[in-house]
Design an enzyme around this catalytic site. Structure first.
Site, mmCIF file in Angstrom:
data_model
loop_
_atom_site.group_PDB
_atom_site.id
_atom_site.type_symbol
_atom_site.label_atom_id
_atom_site.label_comp_id
_atom_site.label_asym_id
_atom_site.label_seq_id
_atom_site.Cartn_x
_atom_site.Cartn_y
_atom_site.Cartn_z
ATOM 1 N N TYR A 1 -56.308 40.397 60.027
ATOM 2 C CA TYR A 1 -54.900 40.493 60.398
ATOM 3 C C TYR A 1 -54.058 40.788 59.156
ATOM 4 O O TYR A 1 -53.344 39.919 58.656
ATOM 5 C CB TYR A 1 -54.428 39.192 61.053
ATOM 6 C CG TYR A 1 -55.049 38.927 62.395
ATOM 7 C CD1 TYR A 1 -54.591 39.597 63.527
ATOM 8 C CD2 TYR A 1 -56.093 38.022 62.540
ATOM 9 C CE1 TYR A 1 -55.154 39.361 64.774
ATOM 10 C CE2 TYR A 1 -56.667 37.785 63.778
ATOM 11 C CZ TYR A 1 -56.189 38.455 64.885
ATOM 12 O OH TYR A 1 -56.755 38.225 66.115
ATOM 13 N N GLU B 1 -62.087 39.957 65.857
ATOM 14 C CA GLU B 1 -60.640 39.899 66.080
ATOM 15 C C GLU B 1 -59.958 40.879 65.142
ATOM 16 O O GLU B 1 -60.247 40.903 63.947
ATOM 17 C CB GLU B 1 -60.058 38.501 65.817
ATOM 18 C CG GLU B 1 -60.348 37.457 66.876
ATOM 19 C CD GLU B 1 -59.514 36.183 66.655
ATOM 20 O OE1 GLU B 1 -58.389 36.294 66.109
ATOM 21 O OE2 GLU B 1 -59.999 35.100 67.012
ATOM 22 N N ASN C 1 -64.068 28.723 66.779
ATOM 23 C CA ASN C 1 -63.096 29.754 66.449
ATOM 24 C C ASN C 1 -62.480 29.465 65.080
ATOM 25 O O ASN C 1 -61.784 28.479 64.891
ATOM 26 C CB ASN C 1 -61.990 29.798 67.511
ATOM 27 C CG ASN C 1 -60.867 30.744 67.129
ATOM 28 O OD1 ASN C 1 -61.103 31.893 66.752
ATOM 29 N ND2 ASN C 1 -59.637 30.252 67.191
ATOM 30 N N GLU C 2 -62.811 30.322 64.117
ATOM 31 C CA GLU C 2 -62.268 30.279 62.760
ATOM 32 C C GLU C 2 -62.388 28.903 62.086
ATOM 33 O O GLU C 2 -61.395 28.279 61.706
ATOM 34 C CB GLU C 2 -60.808 30.744 62.758
ATOM 35 C CG GLU C 2 -60.653 32.178 63.247
ATOM 36 C CD GLU C 2 -59.241 32.724 63.100
ATOM 37 O OE1 GLU C 2 -58.313 31.940 62.777
ATOM 38 O OE2 GLU C 2 -59.062 33.952 63.296
ATOM 39 N N TRP D 1 -62.809 31.482 75.443
ATOM 40 C CA TRP D 1 -63.014 30.071 75.140
ATOM 41 C C TRP D 1 -63.875 29.397 76.217
ATOM 42 O O TRP D 1 -63.616 29.532 77.410
ATOM 43 C CB TRP D 1 -61.699 29.334 75.060
ATOM 44 C CG TRP D 1 -60.697 29.684 73.998
ATOM 45 C CD1 TRP D 1 -59.415 29.223 73.949
ATOM 46 C CD2 TRP D 1 -60.852 30.495 72.824
ATOM 47 N NE1 TRP D 1 -58.767 29.717 72.830
ATOM 48 C CE2 TRP D 1 -59.628 30.493 72.125
ATOM 49 C CE3 TRP D 1 -61.914 31.237 72.294
ATOM 50 C CZ2 TRP D 1 -59.438 31.202 70.937
ATOM 51 C CZ3 TRP D 1 -61.727 31.952 71.125
ATOM 52 C CH2 TRP D 1 -60.520 31.919 70.456
ATOM 53 N N TRP E 1 -57.679 41.826 69.605
ATOM 54 C CA TRP E 1 -56.916 40.689 70.128
ATOM 55 C C TRP E 1 -55.576 41.218 70.599
ATOM 56 O O TRP E 1 -54.850 41.812 69.818
ATOM 57 C CB TRP E 1 -56.692 39.647 69.026
ATOM 58 C CG TRP E 1 -56.010 38.417 69.531
ATOM 59 C CD1 TRP E 1 -54.670 38.251 69.778
ATOM 60 C CD2 TRP E 1 -56.630 37.177 69.886
ATOM 61 N NE1 TRP E 1 -54.416 36.994 70.261
ATOM 62 C CE2 TRP E 1 -55.606 36.311 70.327
ATOM 63 C CE3 TRP E 1 -57.944 36.720 69.863
ATOM 64 C CZ2 TRP E 1 -55.873 35.007 70.756
ATOM 65 C CZ3 TRP E 1 -58.197 35.420 70.283
ATOM 66 C CH2 TRP E 1 -57.168 34.582 70.714
#
Length: 428
Positions: free
Chosen positions: A278, A313, A199-200, A84, A355
């Site tokens: 994920y 990720e 981020n996303e 970040w 991740w």
């Protein structure tokens, strides 16, 4: 058939196309077609996420943990870290308020960039968060409300001109940051591989995808107006939208979040695509085999863009019911084998970033997905094996390039040598 024949054939073809345009002195990672290049050689990323780097490095007493993570990562062949470059409002922020920065936190980011360079690791720096942690788009919207803007949704981050102005100011501040340790402005530092817009990013209030598409176009153009050295990506998870066929949208795990993987990544200023995966979260009621099957199909569908692709990720949580390290290693091997198979045949997959990586003594940062390389030996071995395999691909091309350069040099010298020796006696 020689198992390396497809790889050799790919590099022969790639070599013919790229040799003349390759700049061996270029220290920035570039893209050509569906591949990354560094110093004229294909670049493949075996990497990790460590969102916490700036946060920890802002406290000088905690910087040894940052260095330990980089050192262990480099020892296992990891070459890219995603982290970040934002922390908006709240506790220990980078940005107190729009345009007001915490110098101590910025010095932490300076240290991260400097230490990554020391360990030979490239960085992907994300510039904002979709979620509330570290401020996110909610904080930007609240800042605008405090200045009289009437906003009804956090998704106004993507629409409101005042909010967009705050975000552009942050882009400008980070890209033009003078590193107090290296003396190099961020936009001129080849340690940074790429910027990530968010981020996303998600905009559920507009499932058509038009809002995010317009926002990406505007912000990508703004980044490139400041920095032409670095690559740029969006931060997408990989969900298909209305520009995709039904068979692709049917791959989505039941989400309609206002992004469009194909249309978003076709924007010219976006240099490469990203995917997050994920299956243990998205298909939590399914068993491991169904999750792995989903993952395999999900990744196969993503490799068809005409740009490089990074899986930025992925992971498996030890908090999942029935977890075992073997299951996590199987998931890592599934992702890595997809990447390697694509890279070996000259495809678009250019690497994966798991991740997340932690150093020892960071128990409060554990989220179930953490990997501590000195503790998780079987997974660390899987990671190191992937690094070695990707290195071998790069090494083959490097040998071929050097051989071709030698042959070209010899061909150039031959007429000169012949002319110089004509009619002359050689030897005593």
């Amino acid at each position: 058939m020689n198992q390396h024949f497809p790889l050799i054939l790919f590099f022969l073809l790639l070599h013919q196309r790229c040799l003349l345009s390759a700049n061996a002195a270029d220290v920035f990672i570039r893209t050509r077609g569906i591949h990354f290049f560094l110093n004229g050689t294909p670049f493949y990323a075996n990497g990790f996420n460590a969102y916490w780097l700036m946060y920890l490095a802002s406290d000088p007493s905690q910087r040894p943990k940052v260095s330990a993570a980089f050192r262990q990562a480099a020892a296992h062949g990891l070459t890219v870290a995603r982290t970040w470059a934002f922390s908006d409002g709240g506790y220990r922020p980078l940005q107190y308020s729009p345009g007001s920065y915490n110098e101590q936190m910025f010095k932490g980011l300076d240290f991260v960039v400097a230490d990554a360079r020391r360990h030979g690791i490239k960085l992907i720096l994300s510039l904002a968060n979709n979620y509330d942690s570290f401020g996110g788009k909610k904080q930007y919207v609240n800042w605008a409300r405090s200045r009289g803007q009437y906003l009804t949704s956090d998704d106004d981050f993507f629409r409101n001109s005042v909010v967009k102005g705050f975000y552009k100011n942050h882009i400008r501040s980070v890209l033009n940051r003078y590193n107090t340790i290296t003396g190099v402005v961020y936009k001129n530092d080849p340690t940074i591989m790429a910027w990530e817009l968010m981020n996303e990013p998600r905009c559920t209030s507009d499932p058509s995808g038009r809002t995010i598409q317009a926002w990406i176009m505007e912000m990508a153009s703004y980044v490139k107006s400041i920095d032409r050295n670095h690559l740029l990506e969006i931060g997408l998870e990989g969900f298909y939208g209305q520009s995709s066929s039904n068979w692709r949208t049917n791959l989505n795990p039941g989400f309609n979040i206002g992004t469009d993987f194909i249309a978003n990544n076709r924007i010219p200023a976006i240099d490469f695509a990203t995917v997050h995966s994920y299956p243990d979260q998205w298909l939590s009621s399914s068993d491991d085999q169904k999750q792995l099957s989903f993952l395999s199909n999900w990744l196969d569908a993503q490799f068809n863009l005409h740009k490089p692709l990074l899986i930025t990720e992925f992971g498996k949580s030890w908090r999942d019911p029935g977890f075992s390290p073997y299951e996590r290693d199987t998931l890592f091997n599934t992702v890595y084998s997809k990447i390697y198979a694509s890279a070996r045949r000259g495809g678009a997959a250019a690497g994966g970033l798991f991740w997340q990586l932690l150093a020892e003594g960071m128990d409060s940062f554990r989220d179930g997905y953490e990997i501590i390389l000195d503790e998780n030996s079987s997974t660390a071995n899987v990671i190191a094996q992937q690094a070695h395999k990707l290195y071998q691909i790069r090494k083959i091309f490097s040998r071929m390039r050097n051989s071709a350069m030698w042959r070209r040099g010899r061909a150039r010298r031959a007429p000169w040598l012949a002319a110089g020796n004509k009619g002359k006696r050689i030897g005593n």
